[in-house]
Structure formats: C-alpha cells, structure tokens
Design an enzyme around this catalytic site. Structure first.
Site, PDB file in Angstrom:
ATOM      1  N   ASP A 132      35.794 104.387 -10.515  1.00  0.00           N
ATOM      2  CA  ASP A 132      35.789 103.665 -10.444  1.00  0.00           C
ATOM      3  C   ASP A 132      37.487 102.734 -10.491  1.00  0.00           C
ATOM      4  O   ASP A 132      38.740 103.355 -10.208  1.00  0.00           O
ATOM      5  CB  ASP A 132      36.644 103.150 -12.587  1.00  0.00           C
ATOM      6  CG  ASP A 132      36.113 101.833 -12.948  1.00  0.00           C
ATOM      7  OD1 ASP A 132      35.670 100.779 -13.520  1.00  0.00           O
ATOM      8  OD2 ASP A 132      37.155 101.912 -14.498  1.00  0.00           O
ATOM      9  N   HIS A 139      42.397  90.236 -14.135  1.00  0.00           N
ATOM     10  CA  HIS A 139      42.631  91.615 -15.232  1.00  0.00           C
ATOM     11  C   HIS A 139      43.322  92.635 -14.899  1.00  0.00           C
ATOM     12  O   HIS A 139      45.122  92.821 -15.436  1.00  0.00           O
ATOM     13  CB  HIS A 139      41.302  92.988 -15.080  1.00  0.00           C
ATOM     14  CG  HIS A 139      41.119  94.016 -15.264  1.00  0.00           C
ATOM     15  ND1 HIS A 139      41.507  94.103 -17.078  1.00  0.00           N
ATOM     16  CD2 HIS A 139      41.997  95.892 -14.837  1.00  0.00           C
ATOM     17  CE1 HIS A 139      41.637  95.538 -17.574  1.00  0.00           C
ATOM     18  NE2 HIS A 139      42.091  96.396 -16.470  1.00  0.00           N
ATOM     19  N   GLU A 205      35.641  98.037 -22.312  1.00  0.00           N
ATOM     20  CA  GLU A 205      36.171  97.380 -20.598  1.00  0.00           C
ATOM     21  C   GLU A 205      34.591  96.560 -19.700  1.00  0.00           C
ATOM     22  O   GLU A 205      33.691  96.738 -19.637  1.00  0.00           O
ATOM     23  CB  GLU A 205      36.905  98.533 -19.984  1.00  0.00           C
ATOM     24  CG  GLU A 205      37.794  98.437 -19.958  1.00  0.00           C
ATOM     25  CD  GLU A 205      39.043  98.681 -19.380  1.00  0.00           C
ATOM     26  OE1 GLU A 205      38.661  99.477 -18.025  1.00  0.00           O
ATOM     27  OE2 GLU A 205      40.290  99.032 -19.206  1.00  0.00           O
ATOM     28  N   GLU A 207      31.686  95.593 -16.978  1.00  0.00           N
ATOM     29  CA  GLU A 207      31.926  96.167 -16.010  1.00  0.00           C
ATOM     30  C   GLU A 207      30.647  96.603 -15.250  1.00  0.00           C
ATOM     31  O   GLU A 207      30.055  96.378 -16.019  1.00  0.00           O
ATOM     32  CB  GLU A 207      32.661  97.514 -15.548  1.00  0.00           C
ATOM     33  CG  GLU A 207      34.475  98.070 -16.504  1.00  0.00           C
ATOM     34  CD  GLU A 207      34.467  98.650 -15.842  1.00  0.00           C
ATOM     35  OE1 GLU A 207      34.202  99.478 -14.615  1.00  0.00           O
ATOM     36  OE2 GLU A 207      35.779  99.409 -16.381  1.00  0.00           O
ATOM     37  N   ASP A 239      33.002 100.810 -20.155  1.00  0.00           N
ATOM     38  CA  ASP A 239      34.162 101.685 -19.660  1.00  0.00           C
ATOM     39  C   ASP A 239      35.120 102.024 -21.471  1.00  0.00           C
ATOM     40  O   ASP A 239      36.788 101.261 -21.342  1.00  0.00           O
ATOM     41  CB  ASP A 239      34.572 101.384 -18.417  1.00  0.00           C
ATOM     42  CG  ASP A 239      36.461 101.997 -18.230  1.00  0.00           C
ATOM     43  OD1 ASP A 239      35.952 103.901 -19.220  1.00  0.00           O
ATOM     44  OD2 ASP A 239      37.126 102.735 -17.870  1.00  0.00           O
ATOM     45  N   ARG A 243      43.214 103.012 -25.783  1.00  0.00           N
ATOM     46  CA  ARG A 243      44.521 102.149 -25.098  1.00  0.00           C
ATOM     47  C   ARG A 243      46.312 103.256 -25.507  1.00  0.00           C
ATOM     48  O   ARG A 243      46.937 103.013 -24.957  1.00  0.00           O
ATOM     49  CB  ARG A 243      44.532 101.003 -25.522  1.00  0.00           C
ATOM     50  CG  ARG A 243      43.420  99.823 -25.187  1.00  0.00           C
ATOM     51  CD  ARG A 243      43.495  99.967 -23.507  1.00  0.00           C
ATOM     52  NE  ARG A 243      42.625  98.966 -23.294  1.00  0.00           N
ATOM     53  CZ  ARG A 243      42.157  98.963 -22.376  1.00  0.00           C
ATOM     54  NH1 ARG A 243      42.731  99.168 -20.884  1.00  0.00           N
ATOM     55  NH2 ARG A 243      40.813  97.935 -21.864  1.00  0.00           N
ATOM     56  N   GLN A 246      46.182 106.104 -23.538  1.00  0.00           N
ATOM     57  CA  GLN A 246      46.472 105.720 -22.153  1.00  0.00           C
ATOM     58  C   GLN A 246      47.667 105.363 -21.724  1.00  0.00           C
ATOM     59  O   GLN A 246      48.972 105.545 -20.966  1.00  0.00           O
ATOM     60  CB  GLN A 246      44.797 104.628 -22.054  1.00  0.00           C
ATOM     61  CG  GLN A 246      45.027 103.980 -20.305  1.00  0.00           C
ATOM     62  CD  GLN A 246      44.521 102.935 -19.975  1.00  0.00           C
ATOM     63  OE1 GLN A 246      43.991 102.665 -20.808  1.00  0.00           O
ATOM     64  NE2 GLN A 246      44.497 102.734 -18.650  1.00  0.00           N
ATOM     65  N   LYS A 259      39.746 107.498 -21.046  1.00  0.00           N
ATOM     66  CA  LYS A 259      38.434 106.610 -20.571  1.00  0.00           C
ATOM     67  C   LYS A 259      37.679 108.284 -20.642  1.00  0.00           C
ATOM     68  O   LYS A 259      36.235 107.733 -20.010  1.00  0.00           O
ATOM     69  CB  LYS A 259      39.011 107.135 -19.431  1.00  0.00           C
ATOM     70  CG  LYS A 259      39.843 106.253 -19.229  1.00  0.00           C
ATOM     71  CD  LYS A 259      39.488 104.454 -18.866  1.00  0.00           C
ATOM     72  CE  LYS A 259      40.610 103.311 -18.460  1.00  0.00           C
ATOM     73  NZ  LYS A 259      40.102 101.750 -18.870  1.00  0.00           N
ATOM     74  N   THR A 263      31.101 107.047 -21.638  1.00  0.00           N
ATOM     75  CA  THR A 263      31.503 105.234 -20.632  1.00  0.00           C
ATOM     76  C   THR A 263      29.875 105.454 -20.595  1.00  0.00           C
ATOM     77  O   THR A 263      28.692 106.088 -20.473  1.00  0.00           O
ATOM     78  CB  THR A 263      31.354 106.069 -19.215  1.00  0.00           C
ATOM     79  OG1 THR A 263      32.613 106.315 -19.236  1.00  0.00           O
ATOM     80  CG2 THR A 263      31.300 104.633 -18.142  1.00  0.00           C
ATOM     81  N   GLU A 370      43.288  92.261 -23.303  1.00  0.00           N
ATOM     82  CA  GLU A 370      44.012  90.827 -22.550  1.00  0.00           C
ATOM     83  C   GLU A 370      43.230  90.021 -24.000  1.00  0.00           C
ATOM     84  O   GLU A 370      44.193  89.255 -23.635  1.00  0.00           O
ATOM     85  CB  GLU A 370      42.854  90.946 -21.731  1.00  0.00           C
ATOM     86  CG  GLU A 370      43.200  91.947 -20.166  1.00  0.00           C
ATOM     87  CD  GLU A 370      42.358  91.751 -18.799  1.00  0.00           C
ATOM     88  OE1 GLU A 370      42.137  90.680 -18.304  1.00  0.00           O
ATOM     89  OE2 GLU A 370      40.819  92.287 -19.094  1.00  0.00           O
TER      90      GLU A 370
HETATM   91 CA    CA Z   1      37.860 100.803 -16.353  1.00  0.00          CA
END
Ligand code: CA
Length: 421
Positions: A132, A139, A205, A207, A239, A243, A246, A259, A263, A370
């Site tokens: 990834d 971002h 996420e 992507e 993804d 948080r 993380q 993560k 996915t 975000e």
């Molecule tokens: Ca990602």
C-alpha cells in the site's frame, strides 16, 4: 468520426460495463459449477470458458495455454499485454452488434451469457503480495497536519519517493464480505496504560489498486518506461483502518494490526486498455524526482471516485467522498519502478495500492479521519444521525468510473458492512 462501438447485449447508458470496458473477473454460477474467468457486459457475465472451448484463443499470443477455466486470473496475467490485447480484440469483436456468431446462436448465448444476478464474484487473483502506497499529496498533508502541525506536515522524503509499506495479502477479501470490528490494543493520550477491546475509531480508506501481470526476477529492476508492461489493470479498494490501534502501535515501524484485519477490493479488473481514452499527462513534479522515477511520457487517469455511507437506519446511501484518481501525486509507473528498484521481485497477481485518494476540497477527503478531522467535526447525515467513525451496521461502498461520450468505463463497486466485534 467512426460510430461508437455497440454490443448486441443491451447496455444502459449509465452501466459501468459497456463494450468499451470489458473488465475481467472470476465468478461462480449460483446454480453450481466451478469458479472461472468472465468478462462483464451490461448486466451479464460472458463466460470465457465457452469461448476457449471453441478455440477462439488458440493464437500465438496465448502460446498454447488455456487460462480461463482457472479460479483466478494469474495464468492469464502471466501471459502479458500481447495476450491481454488479443483477448480484448476477440471479445470486443464477438460482442459487437454487427457480429452474428454469438448474437444469432441461441444455444451458445444461453451458455455463454449469464446474468450477473446469478453469479457470485470471487477474488480476481491469488494475491501473493500486497503493498500500500501513500501517494495522495492532500491525504499525506492532512494527516501530517493533524499529527505534526501544518509546518511539518509532509515528511522530508515524501516528494522524492512514493512512500509505502508491505501489507497483508491473506486478509484481502472481495466486495460484499462483512467486516468484523477488530479488537486491539489502544491507549488514549491521557491514559496511564494501554487497554484491550473493540476499536472505537473504525475507518475506511478510498483507494484504487493495480494487479501485476508478468513479474520480475529477484535482483532485477523494472525501468520506468517498461513499467506498464507489468500492469494488467485496476480495482477499487477499501483499506479498512482502526485509527486508535494505529495511533498506539505505529511508531516506529508503521501500520500493523490497524490494517491487517481486512482489506476489501472490487471483483472486476478494469484493464489499462479500457482506461486508455482517459489517460491524462501526469502534472509536473517539483522537485523533479531522481532519473529512475522519470518516465518519457508519464500518465494519470481521469477516474471519478465516490464513497457512500448507509447506516442501518438509512433507506439509501449518502455520498461522503467525491474525488478523482488524478489527485494522486505519484503515477502507477513510478510506484512500480520504485517498488522494484532495489531488486524486489514481483509476481503475477501481486496487488499494489494507491493509498487514500484525497483531493484539495473537504468533500474530496477519502476517509473519516480527514472528513471529521480525527472526530473533531462530526459528519451529520441526511437523517440527522452523526458519525465520527464507522459504527456497527454501517455499510460503506466505494464506486468509480471514467466518463466517455455516451458511455462509462466503470469499476462497479466495493462494499462492506460493519458487524460487531
Ligand atoms: Ca491505506
């Protein structure tokens, strides 16, 4: 101007799967039968085994291989662009409104064209390795601003190389699979010690990701001007991210359990051939990257992307992200050339993802982190519900398409619903 290509299969103007697209995937008929390779056309899947059985792919490009009865695209991926182009040409000809062979053969049609409602889609490939990247400037800049302030938002390396990490291939699932809220270790800033439990800040996420065709040998580089020879096509990817996990675990080595629990990817792989009309020049990069990252003619693609949220109480999904593939700073060719420059070998079916694709505006932010600025500015949904993060029962769907003149080259969708820990 030549008349646009049209299929004898009915395709609605807003369908993602007109004759200009022809994405490849692996399907299993609900009525039984093994998983095999097909192409989407309108609301149907064209079963490529029935074409292979009739010898349509006995061409020099296929080198005597039969590849469409496999439950994964890997063997087809390994054949490379000459075979991919040949297959597209044959399929496009066969599905054309002017071609009688399949159009006028009711028995063959009944066997070859299966309603998409009657199949289950599988993962398109055996994904051996998954990487990834972190290639959207907005971002990286938004997340960096939250963590380190606006002055130090971008790390010093960010504009010199496509930053990335090696992810976990075993937990990649195909669209539709439920996503179990992961448990993990977290520590609030003011807590004296870490605690264990379900994540309280589950995120998506938005992507895209590309599938590797022919690989490369260990110790070999891939020159950037040959990079797209190794790229078959693109899928949508979510993804899923925890948080709070993380935030506690990521230093100093980066993402790990935040993560690796799941996915999701979309089942249909849109080829670079289908995306060719939507190629756009890659904007100039400042500072100029090192020579191994400079292509003669580098490109991006005009692909519109959306994320839609539907809570358990909502009757229809609500768009929370509107962005575009062109918001990526690094091209797929640069990502691939960088990946291989140290001699790391690539294999057919490897998956290389873009990173969250955020743009400059608030509505183009590609994750809750975000959109809500780490929970500080919650989202208010049309029915009055409020979200800082994803909650149990929420469904998150990502979709995307390139808009042509009267047709869409679409990706379908990748969707998943959150279930309790
Ligand atoms: Ca990602």
């Amino acid at each position: 101007m030549p008349a646009p290509q049209r299929s004898f299969v009915d395709v609605a103007p807003d369908s993602h799967f007109p004759i200009q697209n022809l994405p490849f995937g692996v399907f299993e008929p609900r009525t039984g039968g093994s998983s095999r390779v097909g192409v989407a056309i309108g609301d149907y899947v064209l079963d490529l085994c029935t074409l292979e059985d009739r010898g349509l792919f006995v061409t020099p490009e296929f080198q005597g291989h039969r590849v469409f009865g496999d439950p994964a695209l890997n063997a087809f991926l390994a054949l490379g662009r000459p075979a991919w182009r040949k297959a597209r040409e044959i399929i496009q000809y066969l599905l054309n409104a002017e071609t009688a062979a399949l159009r006028d053969d009711a028995a063959w049609r009944a066997q070859a064209l299966i309603p998409q409602a009657d199949v289950r889609m599988r993962l398109p490939a055996r994904i051996g390795d998954y990487t990834d990247f972190y290639s959207s400037y907005h971002h990286a800049n938004n997340v960096g601003t939250m963590l380190r302030g606006a002055e130090n938002a971008l790390m010093p390396n960010w504009k010199h190389l496509p930053v990335g990490y090696h992810g976990r291939a075993s937990s990649i699932v195909v669209s539709g699979a439920n996503v179990r809220r992961p448990c993990g270790q977290t520590k609030a800033a003011d807590a004296p010690a870490p605690s264990f439990g379900p994540t309280k800040s589950l995120d998506y996420e938005l992507e895209t990701a590309f599938l590797i065709g022919p690989g490369s040998a260990l110790g070999e580089r891939i020159p950037i001007d040959h990079a797209t020879d190794h790229i078959f096509g693109l899928v949508l990817m979510n993804d899923w991210s925890a948080r709070d996990v993380q935030g506690w675990e990521y230093q100093p080595l980066g993402p790990f359990l935040a993560k690796n629990f799941c996915t999701s990817i979309s089942p249909w792989v849109v080829t670079l051939e289908a995306l060719e009309p939507f190629r756009r020049p890659l904007p100039p990069q400042d500072p100029e990257p090192l020579p191994y990252l400079r292509a003669k003619r580098d490109a991006t693609y005009d692909i519109q992307l959306e994320a839609r949220l539907q809570t358990a109480k909502m009757n229809s999904p609500y768009v929370i992200t509107r962005t575009n593939f062109q918001n990526l700073y690094w091209s797929i060719a640069q990502q691939l050339a960088h990946h291989a420059v140290g001699g790391c070998n690539l294999q057919p079916g490897d998956l290389l993802a873009s990173g969250t694709i955020s743009g400059p505006t608030e509505e183009s932010r590609g994750c809750m982190l975000e959109l809500t600025w780490r929970g500080a500015n919650p989202l208010t949904l049309p029915n009055g519900e409020v979200r800082r993060w994803l909650e149990d029962g929420d469904r998150l769907t990502i979709t995307g398409w390139a808009q042509g003149e009267g047709f869409r080259v679409g990706f379908g969708e990748v969707t998943g619903r959150i279930v309790p820990a």
